[in-house]
Write a protein that holds these residues in place. Structure first.
Motif, PDB file in Angstrom:
ATOM      1  N   VAL A 112      -9.762   3.001  -4.583  1.00  0.00           N
ATOM      2  CA  VAL A 112     -10.418   4.479  -4.963  1.00  0.00           C
ATOM      3  C   VAL A 112     -10.042   5.356  -3.892  1.00  0.00           C
ATOM      4  O   VAL A 112      -9.649   6.483  -3.881  1.00  0.00           O
ATOM      5  N   ARG A 113     -10.041   4.841  -2.618  1.00  0.00           N
ATOM      6  CA  ARG A 113     -10.107   5.596  -1.618  1.00  0.00           C
ATOM      7  C   ARG A 113      -8.485   5.965  -1.429  1.00  0.00           C
ATOM      8  O   ARG A 113      -8.252   7.359  -1.059  1.00  0.00           O
ATOM      9  N   MET A 114      -7.717   5.133  -1.778  1.00  0.00           N
ATOM     10  CA  MET A 114      -6.170   5.608  -1.481  1.00  0.00           C
ATOM     11  C   MET A 114      -5.638   6.644  -2.423  1.00  0.00           C
ATOM     12  O   MET A 114      -5.065   7.641  -2.035  1.00  0.00           O
ATOM     13  N   ILE A 115      -6.185   6.457  -3.809  1.00  0.00           N
ATOM     14  CA  ILE A 115      -5.876   7.413  -4.720  1.00  0.00           C
ATOM     15  C   ILE A 115      -6.289   8.729  -4.476  1.00  0.00           C
ATOM     16  O   ILE A 115      -6.012   9.900  -4.749  1.00  0.00           O
ATOM     17  N   ALA A 116      -7.836   8.880  -3.857  1.00  0.00           N
ATOM     18  CA  ALA A 116      -8.402  10.076  -3.591  1.00  0.00           C
ATOM     19  C   ALA A 116      -7.756  10.641  -2.152  1.00  0.00           C
ATOM     20  O   ALA A 116      -7.430  11.790  -2.307  1.00  0.00           O
ATOM     21  N   GLU A 117      -7.094   9.881  -1.388  1.00  0.00           N
ATOM     22  CA  GLU A 117      -6.453  10.490  -0.226  1.00  0.00           C
ATOM     23  C   GLU A 117      -5.105  11.166  -0.552  1.00  0.00           C
ATOM     24  O   GLU A 117      -4.750  12.019   0.032  1.00  0.00           O
ATOM     25  N   LEU A 132     -17.833   3.064 -12.758  1.00  0.00           N
ATOM     26  CA  LEU A 132     -18.109   4.338 -12.142  1.00  0.00           C
ATOM     27  C   LEU A 132     -18.991   3.984 -10.809  1.00  0.00           C
ATOM     28  O   LEU A 132     -18.892   4.772  -9.831  1.00  0.00           O
ATOM     29  N   ALA A 133     -19.705   2.934 -10.752  1.00  0.00           N
ATOM     30  CA  ALA A 133     -20.457   2.506  -9.654  1.00  0.00           C
ATOM     31  C   ALA A 133     -19.380   2.096  -8.576  1.00  0.00           C
ATOM     32  O   ALA A 133     -19.516   2.661  -7.356  1.00  0.00           O
ATOM     33  N   THR A 134     -18.059   1.564  -8.586  1.00  0.00           N
ATOM     34  CA  THR A 134     -17.358   1.360  -7.690  1.00  0.00           C
ATOM     35  C   THR A 134     -16.835   2.488  -7.074  1.00  0.00           C
ATOM     36  O   THR A 134     -16.424   2.873  -5.906  1.00  0.00           O
ATOM     37  N   ALA A 135     -16.352   3.704  -8.002  1.00  0.00           N
ATOM     38  CA  ALA A 135     -15.845   4.781  -7.515  1.00  0.00           C
ATOM     39  C   ALA A 135     -16.845   5.370  -6.568  1.00  0.00           C
ATOM     40  O   ALA A 135     -16.663   5.977  -5.700  1.00  0.00           O
ATOM     41  N   LEU A 136     -18.257   5.386  -7.090  1.00  0.00           N
ATOM     42  CA  LEU A 136     -19.183   6.265  -6.491  1.00  0.00           C
ATOM     43  C   LEU A 136     -19.569   5.685  -5.033  1.00  0.00           C
ATOM     44  O   LEU A 136     -19.784   6.134  -4.177  1.00  0.00           O
ATOM     45  N   SER A 137     -19.545   4.339  -4.934  1.00  0.00           N
ATOM     46  CA  SER A 137     -19.742   3.649  -3.802  1.00  0.00           C
ATOM     47  C   SER A 137     -18.668   3.665  -2.658  1.00  0.00           C
ATOM     48  O   SER A 137     -18.879   3.659  -1.485  1.00  0.00           O
ATOM     49  N   ALA A 138     -17.352   4.052  -3.411  1.00  0.00           N
ATOM     50  CA  ALA A 138     -16.138   4.459  -2.360  1.00  0.00           C
ATOM     51  C   ALA A 138     -16.091   5.579  -1.945  1.00  0.00           C
ATOM     52  O   ALA A 138     -15.159   6.204  -1.201  1.00  0.00           O
ATOM     53  N   GLY A 139     -17.025   6.700  -2.230  1.00  0.00           N
ATOM     54  CA  GLY A 139     -17.089   8.098  -2.096  1.00  0.00           C
ATOM     55  C   GLY A 139     -16.245   8.999  -2.894  1.00  0.00           C
ATOM     56  O   GLY A 139     -15.867  10.092  -2.244  1.00  0.00           O
ATOM     57  N   MET A 140     -15.885   8.603  -3.917  1.00  0.00           N
ATOM     58  CA  MET A 140     -15.148   9.556  -4.661  1.00  0.00           C
ATOM     59  C   MET A 140     -15.784  10.585  -5.315  1.00  0.00           C
ATOM     60  O   MET A 140     -17.046  10.579  -5.477  1.00  0.00           O
ATOM     61  N   ASP A 141     -15.405  11.651  -5.094  1.00  0.00           N
ATOM     62  CA  ASP A 141     -16.017  12.981  -5.749  1.00  0.00           C
ATOM     63  C   ASP A 141     -16.067  12.952  -6.976  1.00  0.00           C
ATOM     64  O   ASP A 141     -15.366  12.895  -7.738  1.00  0.00           O
ATOM     65  N   PRO A 142     -17.731  12.870  -7.653  1.00  0.00           N
ATOM     66  CA  PRO A 142     -17.745  12.827  -8.895  1.00  0.00           C
ATOM     67  C   PRO A 142     -17.366  13.730  -9.602  1.00  0.00           C
ATOM     68  O   PRO A 142     -16.925  13.492 -10.892  1.00  0.00           O
ATOM     69  N   ALA A 143     -17.089  15.046  -9.275  1.00  0.00           N
ATOM     70  CA  ALA A 143     -16.453  16.054  -9.816  1.00  0.00           C
ATOM     71  C   ALA A 143     -14.960  15.859 -10.319  1.00  0.00           C
ATOM     72  O   ALA A 143     -14.549  16.397 -11.072  1.00  0.00           O
ATOM     73  N   ARG A 144     -14.313  14.863  -9.704  1.00  0.00           N
ATOM     74  CA  ARG A 144     -13.084  14.544 -10.075  1.00  0.00           C
ATOM     75  C   ARG A 144     -12.923  13.167 -10.658  1.00  0.00           C
ATOM     76  O   ARG A 144     -11.939  12.416 -10.828  1.00  0.00           O
ATOM     77  N   GLY A 155      -4.790  12.868  -3.345  1.00  0.00           N
ATOM     78  CA  GLY A 155      -4.908  13.932  -4.111  1.00  0.00           C
ATOM     79  C   GLY A 155      -5.230  13.746  -5.674  1.00  0.00           C
ATOM     80  O   GLY A 155      -5.323  14.680  -6.412  1.00  0.00           O
ATOM     81  N   LEU A 156      -5.496  12.330  -6.186  1.00  0.00           N
ATOM     82  CA  LEU A 156      -5.459  12.146  -7.557  1.00  0.00           C
ATOM     83  C   LEU A 156      -7.130  12.254  -7.839  1.00  0.00           C
ATOM     84  O   LEU A 156      -7.789  12.346  -7.208  1.00  0.00           O
ATOM     85  N   PHE A 157      -7.199  12.478  -9.344  1.00  0.00           N
ATOM     86  CA  PHE A 157      -8.573  12.433  -9.998  1.00  0.00           C
ATOM     87  C   PHE A 157      -8.529  10.937 -10.192  1.00  0.00           C
ATOM     88  O   PHE A 157      -7.741  10.046  -9.880  1.00  0.00           O
ATOM     89  N   LEU A 158      -9.865  10.443 -10.857  1.00  0.00           N
ATOM     90  CA  LEU A 158     -10.015   9.065 -11.306  1.00  0.00           C
ATOM     91  C   LEU A 158     -10.443   9.041 -12.602  1.00  0.00           C
ATOM     92  O   LEU A 158     -11.743   9.746 -12.806  1.00  0.00           O
ATOM     93  N   ASP A 159     -10.109   8.105 -13.669  1.00  0.00           N
ATOM     94  CA  ASP A 159     -10.958   8.012 -14.634  1.00  0.00           C
ATOM     95  C   ASP A 159     -11.481   6.386 -14.750  1.00  0.00           C
ATOM     96  O   ASP A 159     -10.782   5.720 -14.292  1.00  0.00           O
ATOM     97  N   VAL A 160     -12.605   6.622 -15.336  1.00  0.00           N
ATOM     98  CA  VAL A 160     -13.450   5.178 -15.278  1.00  0.00           C
ATOM     99  C   VAL A 160     -13.902   4.807 -16.665  1.00  0.00           C
ATOM    100  O   VAL A 160     -13.932   5.698 -17.725  1.00  0.00           O
ATOM    101  N   GLU A 200       0.913  -1.109   0.046  1.00  0.00           N
ATOM    102  CA  GLU A 200       0.024  -0.040  -0.032  1.00  0.00           C
ATOM    103  C   GLU A 200       0.994   1.336  -0.087  1.00  0.00           C
ATOM    104  O   GLU A 200       0.418   2.177  -0.758  1.00  0.00           O
ATOM    105  N   ASP A 201       1.952   1.310   0.718  1.00  0.00           N
ATOM    106  CA  ASP A 201       3.007   2.660   0.781  1.00  0.00           C
ATOM    107  C   ASP A 201       3.518   2.542  -0.525  1.00  0.00           C
ATOM    108  O   ASP A 201       3.614   4.003  -0.949  1.00  0.00           O
ATOM    109  N   ASP A 202       3.834   1.527  -1.407  1.00  0.00           N
ATOM    110  CA  ASP A 202       4.333   1.951  -2.596  1.00  0.00           C
ATOM    111  C   ASP A 202       3.538   2.511  -3.555  1.00  0.00           C
ATOM    112  O   ASP A 202       3.581   3.427  -4.303  1.00  0.00           O
TER     113      ASP A 202
END
Length: 461
Positions: free
Chosen positions: A102-107, A120-132, A109-114, A70-72
């Protein structure tokens, strides 16, 4: 373990020169660029990741198992974020996606592409800001577009005239103005496998630049004035080490930006150069560090904007493999070792093409090492194969393993974070392996192992 000259090995070894076969190899060696940063050999020779012995991981979670440092992963995400401080760094979820990642990359400071409704369902269910979130795909359904619009996805990368029509109708119906990028097929031949090169003209993605479709798509969006056209998008392929392809791509896309400005008086404010940055699977691979990529890409964009007299657009990139690929290794158990008439030794493990299809699909090369112990035995050139009923079920085409490798040994294959679990299948009705994240001496299950009950639950006949 060193995959010595692995990139040059694609068949029988009998025609390889004597000098090559005599090259000394330390079968206990770990080449740092191939392994997660927190993997070492312990005092007894067994691998440990972030302080945990792989033998303990195998005992607790079974094999095969994908092991995520995870730290890597977090460190690589931060390196891209820090290297591109004035750009948007989108993690390419298709490489590997689950709610924990999803939570790791959001924490970090990254955006996410799906690129699908499921991602998309995975990202939203993990709490990813949809604007990102950026939403890719060459054939997005009305249902997928509706969900993206209703969720407030930040960028939709349009890929066809039919999609523009669907999204325009949806936007009018909803009374919203989705932000979009036009995916441009720039005709660049990336130096990669045919199936992962995505910018040559004869393929399914995007609007052709040479044929005029890309310009027509941009003009259509601007003239209808329902969708908000933010910029252009280009992606030239995957596992790319040469920046020359990005230079040609940027030149052609920015020339289209200038054409749009001259025809409609609009300077588009954004440019997405995609991803595809390569990683080291064997010692033959030499990937650039994120800060070097940033330096090259910024120089390319600045130079081309100056040539076209354009304001420098806000840049986006999409690393996926480069973040998650090196952060994961797959741990297997050896079941059989078979010497075939002195031609080749086959080391069969308890996984295979169902958990890593890339060797069969792309002729990809990997490395491997015996993970549960060190060995003083002579090196032996072997082929690591899976358990599936398929002669092409190969995990590692050619690798030096100790001559005393035996059933019950653990074998680790590095560089399996990208496109292994995400492309895994149930071929031969084999359940897919779990994913275990390790950090600070603790392991947690982030994707559980499939069971036979899971397989039978779908079989309603």
């Amino acid at each position: 373990m060193r995959a010595h000259e692995a990139g040059a090995l694609h068949g029988d070894i009998g025609n390889r020169g004597p000098a090559w076969l005599r090259t000394p190899v330390d079968v206990n060696d770990l080449v740092p660029q191939l392994w997660p940063r927190n993997v070492v050999r312990g005092p007894g020779g067994a691998l440990a990741v972030a302080g945990l012995d792989v033998r303990d991981l195998a005992a607790e979670f079974g094999t095969p198992v994908y092991v995520l440092d995870e730290d890597d992963l977090r460190g690589r995400a931060r390196e891209f974020r820090d290297a591109f401080p004035d750009a948007d760094v989108y993690y390419a979820g298709k490489a590997f996606l689950c709610r924990a990642v999803v939570r790791m990359i959001a924490e970090e400071g990254l955006f996410l592409d799906v690129c699908s409704g499921g991602e998309l369902a995975t990202a939203l269910s993990a709490g990813m800001d949809p604007a990102r979130i950026g939403f890719h795909g060459n054939n997005k359904s009305v249902a997928e577009l509706t969900r993206a619009v209703d969720a407030g996805v930040g960028r939709i990368i349009v890929d066809s005239f039919a999609e523009i029509d669907r999204l325009t109708a949806l936007a009018r119906e909803r009374g919203v103005r989705p932000r979009v990028l036009v995916r441009v097929t720039v005709g660049v031949e990336a130096h990669t496998h045919e199936f992962i090169a995505t910018a040559h003209e004869d393929q399914k993605f995007g609007f052709s630049l040479a044929g005029g479709a890309a310009a027509a798509a941009a003009f259509k969006i601007l003239d209808e004035d329902v969708l908000e056209l933010r910029g252009l998008h280009s992606h030239i392929g995957s596992q790319i080490f040469d920046a020359s392809g990005f230079e040609v791509s940027a030149r052609r896309v920015l020339a289209l930006q200038a054409q749009i400005r001259d025809a409609r008086g609009v300077e588009l404010p954004e440019l997405d150069l995609g991803g595809g940055f390569g990683i080291a699977y064997t010692t033959q691979d030499d990937p650039a560090a994120p800060h070097e990529l940033a330096k090259r890409l910024r120089k390319i964009v600045d130079g081309e904007c100056a040539a076209e007299k354009l304001a420098v657009p806000h840049l986006s990139i999409e690393p996926g493999r480069a973040i998650v690929g090196p952060a994961v290794f797959t741990l297997y158990e050896v079941g059989t070792v078979k010497d075939v008439d002195g031609i080749r030794t086959y080391v069969s493990v308890d996984g295979g093409m169902s958990d890593n299809i890339r060797t069969a699909l792309y002729d990809a090369s990997y490395s491997a090492t015996v993970a549960n112990r060190a060995s003083a035995a002579e090196p032996m050139l072997a082929r690591v194969v899976g358990k599936h009923c398929e002669s092409g079920d190969i995990v590692v085409k050619d690798e030096f393993l100790p001559a005393d490798v035996q059933p019950g040994d653990l074998v680790a294959v590095p560089g399996t974070g990208a496109y292994c679990r995400s492309m895994a299948s149930n071929y031969n009705h084999v359940p897919r392996p779990p994913v275990v994240a390790v950090r600070d001496g603790r392991a947690r299950l982030i994707v559980r192992r499939e069971t036979e009950d899971d397989l039978l639950a779908l079989d309603v006949g």
